[in-house]
Scaffold this active site. Structure first.
Site, PDB file in Angstrom:
ATOM      1  N   GLY A  46       0.845  -1.193   0.000  1.00  0.00           N
ATOM      2  CA  GLY A  46       0.000   0.000   0.000  1.00  0.00           C
ATOM      3  C   GLY A  46       0.877   1.237   0.000  1.00  0.00           C
ATOM      4  O   GLY A  46       2.044   1.190   0.416  1.00  0.00           O
ATOM      5  N   GLN A  51       2.874  10.101   1.223  1.00  0.00           N
ATOM      6  CA  GLN A  51       4.202   9.471   1.217  1.00  0.00           C
ATOM      7  C   GLN A  51       5.027   9.851   0.000  1.00  0.00           C
ATOM      8  O   GLN A  51       6.244   9.668  -0.003  1.00  0.00           O
ATOM      9  CB  GLN A  51       4.065   7.943   1.282  1.00  0.00           C
ATOM     10  CG  GLN A  51       3.471   7.461   2.595  1.00  0.00           C
ATOM     11  CD  GLN A  51       3.374   5.947   2.634  1.00  0.00           C
ATOM     12  OE1 GLN A  51       2.432   5.378   2.114  1.00  0.00           O
ATOM     13  NE2 GLN A  51       4.350   5.291   3.234  1.00  0.00           N
ATOM     14  N   CYS A  99       6.172   0.175   7.419  1.00  0.00           N
ATOM     15  CA  CYS A  99       5.717   1.350   6.658  1.00  0.00           C
ATOM     16  C   CYS A  99       6.850   1.818   5.771  1.00  0.00           C
ATOM     17  O   CYS A  99       7.992   1.901   6.222  1.00  0.00           O
ATOM     18  CB  CYS A  99       5.310   2.470   7.614  1.00  0.00           C
ATOM     19  SG  CYS A  99       4.797   3.986   6.779  1.00  0.00           S
ATOM     20  N   LEU A 100       6.550   2.110   4.520  1.00  0.00           N
ATOM     21  CA  LEU A 100       7.585   2.555   3.584  1.00  0.00           C
ATOM     22  C   LEU A 100       8.189   3.897   3.996  1.00  0.00           C
ATOM     23  O   LEU A 100       9.251   4.269   3.519  1.00  0.00           O
ATOM     24  CB  LEU A 100       7.017   2.643   2.157  1.00  0.00           C
ATOM     25  CG  LEU A 100       6.563   1.304   1.557  1.00  0.00           C
ATOM     26  CD1 LEU A 100       5.900   1.536   0.200  1.00  0.00           C
ATOM     27  CD2 LEU A 100       7.734   0.337   1.426  1.00  0.00           C
ATOM     28  N   HIS A 141      -4.028   1.142   7.884  1.00  0.00           N
ATOM     29  CA  HIS A 141      -2.714   1.780   7.830  1.00  0.00           C
ATOM     30  C   HIS A 141      -2.715   2.940   6.820  1.00  0.00           C
ATOM     31  O   HIS A 141      -2.268   4.048   7.128  1.00  0.00           O
ATOM     32  CB  HIS A 141      -1.664   0.718   7.444  1.00  0.00           C
ATOM     33  CG  HIS A 141      -0.268   1.233   7.340  1.00  0.00           C
ATOM     34  ND1 HIS A 141       0.737   0.865   8.207  1.00  0.00           N
ATOM     35  CD2 HIS A 141       0.308   2.102   6.463  1.00  0.00           C
ATOM     36  CE1 HIS A 141       1.858   1.487   7.867  1.00  0.00           C
ATOM     37  NE2 HIS A 141       1.629   2.241   6.802  1.00  0.00           N
ATOM     38  N   GLU A 142      -3.248   2.667   5.613  1.00  0.00           N
ATOM     39  CA  GLU A 142      -3.226   3.687   4.559  1.00  0.00           C
ATOM     40  C   GLU A 142      -4.201   4.826   4.870  1.00  0.00           C
ATOM     41  O   GLU A 142      -3.907   5.996   4.617  1.00  0.00           O
ATOM     42  CB  GLU A 142      -3.547   3.066   3.194  1.00  0.00           C
ATOM     43  CG  GLU A 142      -2.586   1.959   2.753  1.00  0.00           C
ATOM     44  CD  GLU A 142      -1.122   2.363   2.811  1.00  0.00           C
ATOM     45  OE1 GLU A 142      -0.794   3.544   2.619  1.00  0.00           O
ATOM     46  OE2 GLU A 142      -0.287   1.464   3.062  1.00  0.00           O
ATOM     47  N   HIS A 145      -2.682   7.290   7.104  1.00  0.00           N
ATOM     48  CA  HIS A 145      -1.754   8.205   6.416  1.00  0.00           C
ATOM     49  C   HIS A 145      -2.474   9.470   5.964  1.00  0.00           C
ATOM     50  O   HIS A 145      -1.902  10.559   5.982  1.00  0.00           O
ATOM     51  CB  HIS A 145      -1.146   7.523   5.183  1.00  0.00           C
ATOM     52  CG  HIS A 145       0.129   6.774   5.462  1.00  0.00           C
ATOM     53  ND1 HIS A 145       1.259   7.369   5.976  1.00  0.00           N
ATOM     54  CD2 HIS A 145       0.461   5.473   5.275  1.00  0.00           C
ATOM     55  CE1 HIS A 145       2.228   6.464   6.094  1.00  0.00           C
ATOM     56  NE2 HIS A 145       1.765   5.302   5.683  1.00  0.00           N
TER      57      HIS A 145
HETATM   58 ZN    ZN Z   1       2.829   3.568   5.784  1.00  0.00          ZN
END
Ligand code: ZN
Length: 188
Positions: A46, A51, A99-100, A141-142, A145
């Site tokens: 995701g 991000q 998380c990226l 999670h997304e 964000h």
């Molecule tokens: Zn993330």
């Protein structure tokens, strides 16, 4: 299409509530395509627009479950309904999340087991997905964000301390740091 740099925790856009999308045009489609390419290049399951430095309510997702069924797409201006989380400590093996924007780190976090996502796609067509398990986790999670919340903000005290330490040790937690999928290898 292009792979975009992914911002690392500390950049203000990651910690800001994103704005609804109002214009559904070619630029939006191009951004979504770039986000999908960036998510796959990372690789991740995701990716949310903040991000990649865009403060808009957009996330992309791609998840293949144990039965090899893939659920993927883009959620724009999403709403999310979730079941209450069960009490107890999150399990390191079963509930560790990454998380990226905090690359290479994973910490356990309890999430709701079920989620209903309602959103529109890049053509402003509404859709709805009933998710459970890891897909429900991805949506939570997304969705977070888009409200300026990283999973590190939700960790239990001991894990939150470990995450803060890892972030400090990596020199993160300040604006304008990013990494490039396929160029920087930050996984370990
Ligand atoms: Zn993330």
């Amino acid at each position: 299409m292009a792979v975009l740099p992914i911002l690392i925790t500390g950049d203000p856009v990651l910690h800001t509530v994103a704005s609804p999308v109002t214009v559904f045009d070619d630029a939006l489609s191009a951004l979504v395509a770039d986000m999908v390419e960036t998510m796959h290049a990372a690789p991740g399951v995701g990716l949310a627009a903040p991000q990649v430095g865009v403060s808009s309510r957009i996330f992309v997702f791609s998840w293949t479950d144990d039965d090899d069924v893939e659920t993927s797409g883009v959620a724009i201006n999403p709403e999310l309904w979730i079941t209450p989380t069960t009490v107890g400590e999150a399990d390191e093996d079963e509930e560790s999340e990454g998380c990226l924007s905090i690359p290479g780190e994973r910490f356990p976090l309890r999430r709701a087991e079920l989620a209903i996502l309602k959103a529109v796609d890049a053509n402003n067509e509404p859709f709805e997905i009933h998710a459970e398990g890891w897909l429900a986790r991805i949506f939570q999670h997304e969705f977070d964000h888009l409200n300026g919340i990283l999973y590190a903000d939700r960790l239990e005290h001991s894990h939150a301390k470990a995450a803060a330490k890892a972030i400090r040790k990596s020199g993160w937690g300040k604006p304008q740091l990013s990494w490039m999928p396929g160029v920087d290898n930050l996984d370990e």
